[in-house]
Design a protein around this motif. Structure first.
Motif, mmCIF file in Angstrom:
data_model
loop_
_atom_site.group_PDB
_atom_site.id
_atom_site.type_symbol
_atom_site.label_atom_id
_atom_site.label_comp_id
_atom_site.label_asym_id
_atom_site.label_seq_id
_atom_site.Cartn_x
_atom_site.Cartn_y
_atom_site.Cartn_z
ATOM 1 N N TYR A 90 0.835 -1.201 0.000
ATOM 2 C CA TYR A 90 0.000 0.000 0.000
ATOM 3 C C TYR A 90 0.875 1.259 0.000
ATOM 4 O O TYR A 90 0.614 2.216 -0.725
ATOM 5 C CB TYR A 90 -0.920 -0.013 1.217
ATOM 6 N N SER A 93 1.217 4.017 -3.069
ATOM 7 C CA SER A 93 0.425 5.171 -2.673
ATOM 8 C C SER A 93 0.654 6.367 -3.597
ATOM 9 O O SER A 93 1.746 6.593 -4.101
ATOM 10 C CB SER A 93 0.779 5.569 -1.236
ATOM 11 N N TYR A 110 0.030 9.403 -2.416
ATOM 12 C CA TYR A 110 0.386 10.516 -1.543
ATOM 13 C C TYR A 110 1.859 10.856 -1.722
ATOM 14 O O TYR A 110 2.684 9.983 -1.951
ATOM 15 C CB TYR A 110 0.143 10.168 -0.075
ATOM 16 N N ASP A 118 1.053 11.676 5.380
ATOM 17 C CA ASP A 118 -0.296 11.532 4.824
ATOM 18 C C ASP A 118 -0.643 10.059 4.606
ATOM 19 O O ASP A 118 -1.776 9.636 4.846
ATOM 20 C CB ASP A 118 -0.423 12.293 3.500
ATOM 21 N N VAL A 119 0.334 9.285 4.146
ATOM 22 C CA VAL A 119 0.110 7.850 3.943
ATOM 23 C C VAL A 119 -0.116 7.164 5.286
ATOM 24 O O VAL A 119 -1.024 6.343 5.433
ATOM 25 C CB VAL A 119 1.300 7.196 3.209
ATOM 26 N N ASP A 162 -3.541 7.898 6.473
ATOM 27 C CA ASP A 162 -4.522 7.131 5.699
ATOM 28 C C ASP A 162 -4.556 5.673 6.168
ATOM 29 O O ASP A 162 -5.631 5.103 6.367
ATOM 30 C CB ASP A 162 -4.184 7.220 4.210
ATOM 31 N N ASN A 176 -6.245 5.453 9.625
ATOM 32 C CA ASN A 176 -7.703 5.588 9.536
ATOM 33 C C ASN A 176 -8.354 4.352 8.937
ATOM 34 O O ASN A 176 -9.436 3.951 9.350
ATOM 35 C CB ASN A 176 -8.070 6.847 8.751
ATOM 36 N N LYS A 177 -7.710 3.718 7.968
ATOM 37 C CA LYS A 177 -8.248 2.487 7.383
ATOM 38 C C LYS A 177 -8.171 1.345 8.382
ATOM 39 O O LYS A 177 -9.095 0.537 8.477
ATOM 40 C CB LYS A 177 -7.511 2.143 6.100
#
Length: 156
Positions: free
Chosen positions: A131, A135, A137, A142-143, A146, A149-150
């Protein structure tokens, strides 16, 4: 740990005990564990890579700078709390909370239970590194936000 300590303390009562990968000499803020995680993140046989490790390290450096660097202020900490969906945007203003977040709360890296047969997204090192390397990003932080949050499914 408990089985090892119990066997040590009560050898006359406990004939044998299995203590697999237990830290029988615990240390406060055991930084050595992160060396193991770091090695896993670049171990190609389980899906890691040098690029993946470098990206995660850079993201953590950015977080460290935002939390404790010269430019650190309430606004920078609040912005991180918002990015990582931390329920209380002022939580990172407390230094202990910020240290816990930076040390253990950024993303879940399943180094011990790295199960290659897991089916959820981002549930093992290979899926996390894949991932990251794919990415779109630009900024590592930022990655990481993300991924966090996932992994937490948007829950705070």
């Amino acid at each position: 740990m408990l089985s090892a300590w119990a066997r040590l303390k009560y050898p006359h009562l406990i004939f044998a005990a299995v203590s697999n990968s237990a830290p029988v000499q615990p240390k406060l803020d055991f930084a050595g564990y992160y060396s193991v995680v770091q090695n896993d993140l670049k171990y190609k046989e389980i899906g890691g890579s040098d690029d993946c490790l470098a990206f995660i390290k850079e993201g953590h450096e950015d977080i460290k700078e935002a939390l404790f660097g010269e430019g650190s202020d309430a606004e920078a900490r609040s912005r991180l709390a918002s990015m990582f969906n931390i329920c209380d945007e002022k939580a990172l203003e407390d230094d202990m909370n910020a240290r816990i977040f930076a040390g253990d709360g950024v993303i879940d890296i399943p180094a011990q239970e790295n199960d290659p047969s897991c089916t959820e997204s981002l549930c093992d090192i290979e899926k996390i590194c894949d991932y990251i390397t794919r990415s779109e990003y630009v900024e590592p932080v930022d990655v990481l936000a993300d991924i966090s949050n996932k992994q937490r499914r948007g829950e705070c």
